[in-house]
Motif scaffolding. Structure first.
Motif, PDB file in Angstrom:
ATOM      1  N   ALA A 139       0.858  -1.074   0.102  1.00 57.62           N
ATOM      2  CA  ALA A 139      -0.065  -0.053   0.033  1.00 57.62           C
ATOM      3  C   ALA A 139       0.781   1.109  -0.002  1.00 57.62           C
ATOM      4  N   PHE A 140       0.224   2.429  -0.203  1.00 53.21           N
ATOM      5  CA  PHE A 140       1.021   3.575  -0.452  1.00 53.21           C
ATOM      6  C   PHE A 140       1.192   4.019   1.182  1.00 53.21           C
ATOM      7  N   CYS A 141       2.369   4.782   1.200  1.00 56.38           N
ATOM      8  CA  CYS A 141       2.721   5.106   2.771  1.00 56.38           C
ATOM      9  C   CYS A 141       3.100   6.373   2.883  1.00 56.38           C
ATOM     10  N   TRP A 142       3.447   7.217   1.867  1.00 53.42           N
ATOM     11  CA  TRP A 142       3.991   8.444   1.930  1.00 53.42           C
ATOM     12  C   TRP A 142       3.796   9.304   0.269  1.00 53.42           C
ATOM     13  N   ASN A 143       3.675  10.632   0.579  1.00 51.11           N
ATOM     14  CA  ASN A 143       3.377  11.370  -0.548  1.00 51.11           C
ATOM     15  C   ASN A 143       4.341  12.622  -0.481  1.00 51.11           C
ATOM     16  N   GLU A 144       4.996  12.780  -1.566  1.00 51.52           N
ATOM     17  CA  GLU A 144       6.220  13.633  -1.318  1.00 51.52           C
ATOM     18  C   GLU A 144       6.375  14.781  -2.652  1.00 51.52           C
ATOM     19  N   LEU A 145       6.252  15.986  -2.279  1.00 54.73           N
ATOM     20  CA  LEU A 145       6.357  16.965  -3.231  1.00 54.73           C
ATOM     21  C   LEU A 145       7.769  17.265  -3.784  1.00 54.73           C
ATOM     22  N   VAL A 146       8.045  17.086  -4.908  1.00 50.79           N
ATOM     23  CA  VAL A 146       9.216  17.299  -5.566  1.00 50.79           C
ATOM     24  C   VAL A 146       9.189  18.660  -6.298  1.00 50.79           C
ATOM     25  N   SER A 147       9.656  19.838  -5.702  1.00 52.53           N
ATOM     26  CA  SER A 147       9.260  21.059  -6.362  1.00 52.53           C
ATOM     27  C   SER A 147      10.264  21.916  -6.835  1.00 52.53           C
ATOM     28  N   ASP A 194      19.959  17.303 -11.213  1.00 49.47           N
ATOM     29  CA  ASP A 194      20.067  16.320 -12.103  1.00 49.47           C
ATOM     30  C   ASP A 194      18.909  15.800 -12.869  1.00 49.47           C
ATOM     31  N   TYR A 195      17.779  16.310 -12.467  1.00 47.28           N
ATOM     32  CA  TYR A 195      16.443  16.049 -13.163  1.00 47.28           C
ATOM     33  C   TYR A 195      16.494  16.807 -14.627  1.00 47.28           C
ATOM     34  N   PRO A 196      16.012  16.182 -15.681  1.00 54.18           N
ATOM     35  CA  PRO A 196      15.702  17.058 -16.811  1.00 54.18           C
ATOM     36  C   PRO A 196      15.281  18.389 -16.715  1.00 54.18           C
ATOM     37  N   PRO A 197      15.739  19.322 -17.410  1.00 54.41           N
ATOM     38  CA  PRO A 197      15.140  20.643 -17.219  1.00 54.41           C
ATOM     39  C   PRO A 197      13.780  21.142 -17.529  1.00 54.41           C
ATOM     40  N   ASP A 198      13.346  20.218 -18.217  1.00 54.67           N
ATOM     41  CA  ASP A 198      11.824  20.329 -18.694  1.00 54.67           C
ATOM     42  C   ASP A 198      10.719  19.668 -17.520  1.00 54.67           C
ATOM     43  N   THR A 199      11.314  18.927 -16.452  1.00 59.47           N
ATOM     44  CA  THR A 199      10.450  18.199 -15.629  1.00 59.47           C
ATOM     45  C   THR A 199       9.913  19.322 -14.557  1.00 59.47           C
ATOM     46  N   VAL A 226      15.549   1.630 -12.490  1.00 60.24           N
ATOM     47  CA  VAL A 226      15.507   2.184 -11.263  1.00 60.24           C
ATOM     48  C   VAL A 226      16.527   3.118 -11.297  1.00 60.24           C
ATOM     49  N   LEU A 227      16.050   4.503 -11.138  1.00 61.17           N
ATOM     50  CA  LEU A 227      16.968   5.874 -10.827  1.00 61.17           C
ATOM     51  C   LEU A 227      17.513   6.105  -9.825  1.00 61.17           C
ATOM     52  N   VAL A 228      17.077   5.439  -8.432  1.00 60.83           N
ATOM     53  CA  VAL A 228      18.038   5.784  -7.487  1.00 60.83           C
ATOM     54  C   VAL A 228      18.150   4.493  -6.802  1.00 60.83           C
ATOM     55  N   GLU A 229      19.197   3.719  -6.561  1.00 58.69           N
ATOM     56  CA  GLU A 229      19.321   2.498  -6.031  1.00 58.69           C
ATOM     57  C   GLU A 229      19.199   2.615  -4.475  1.00 58.69           C
ATOM     58  N   SER A 230      18.923   1.599  -3.715  1.00 55.79           N
ATOM     59  CA  SER A 230      18.625   1.513  -2.351  1.00 55.79           C
ATOM     60  C   SER A 230      19.459   2.620  -1.464  1.00 55.79           C
TER      61      SER A 230
END
Length: 258
Positions: A139-147, A194-199, A226-230
């Motif tokens: 189930a989902f457990c967290w919601n995070e705004l990447v702003s 490091d996110y693409p500039p248009d994200t 997998v963008l971010v390993e453990s």
């Protein structure tokens, strides 16, 4: 188990996936999390369905809203009155993308865009009260705004939902926990360089898993990137992935103390 029969206003209560290939998404998440899909047998539902885990409704799934739209996980915040929330959005400088709309007898939803360009939805419960299981594996457990604009996001979400931002330094990175009534109900980080500039700014959904290493291996074998390993955090070890249809999501093996 964290079973729910309803959520307080201002608390994330539901997540759903807008997919460019619903059938493929159903197969991917079914194999990854053990979910089963129950599609609504009504043309007016627009191909929408719900993921069920061990008898509990945990998320929704449906097609993207228009041609060219990307796959994405969406966060819904519980509200007692979607129309009043829409007025708050306008007064806070946001945009009402979809005015409050009744969904059968299930409830009322609306979609907004904040000044930092993030999208967020609200759900005014009817027969559907939101997720029946949260904060547990599957189930989902967290919601995070990447702003991209943290100050603008702080002003907007505080005004609309009454959230209080509590920002701390975490190993050189500033991390914000959204709090409501003294409880942490979500998070926020500034979008890394490091996110693409248009994200655009977006809400990341975290799903709890019992074994992160196994889940990451399964996701990769099923076609996810997998963008971010453990990585270790105070809340537990997490990893970030993009599913085969292009929707980002995260998985976390929660610490026993959380």
């Amino acid at each position: 188990m964290s079973h729910h029969r309803g959520f307080a206003s201002g608390v994330p209560s539901w997540v759903d996936l807008s997919s460019t290939d619903v059938d493929a998404s159903v197969r991917f998440y079914g194999r990854l999390f053990g979910w089963q899909a129950e599609m609504i047998d009504d043309p007016e539902a627009g191909g929408y369905g719900q993921f069920v885990y061990d008898g509990d409704k945990v998320a929704g799934v449906g097609p993207v809203s228009g041609e060219g739209m990307p796959s994405a996980w969406n966060t819904y915040v519980a509200t007692d009155d979607a129309a009043v929330t829409a007025d708050r959005v306008k007064n806070a400088g946001g945009t009402v993308v979809m005015e409050p709309m009744r969904i059968f007898e299930e409830g009322t939803m609306a979609i907004f865009q904040a000044p930092d360009q993030s999208f967020v939805s609200v759900w005014q419960a009817g027969n559907h009260k939101g997720a029946q299981l949260v904060n547990e594996p599957g189930a989902f457990c967290w919601n995070e705004l990447v702003s991209r604009d943290v100050p603008a996001a702080e002003r907007f979400y505080s005004s609309v939902f009454g959230w209080t931002p509590n920002t701390q330094d975490m190993g050189g990175m500033r991390y914000t926990e959204w709090q409501l009534g003294g409880d942490s109900i979500g998070g926020m980080i500034e979008m890394p360089g490091d996110y693409p500039p248009d994200t655009p700014s977006f809400w990341m959904v975290y799903f709890a898993v019992a074994d992160l290493d196994r889940a990451v291996g399964d996701a990769r074998r099923l076609g996810a990137n997998v963008l971010v390993e453990s990585m270790d955090t105070p809340a537990g070890r997490f990893a970030m992935c993009v599913d085969p249809q292009g929707a980002p999501f995260s998985m976390i093996q929660l610490s026993e103390t959380v």
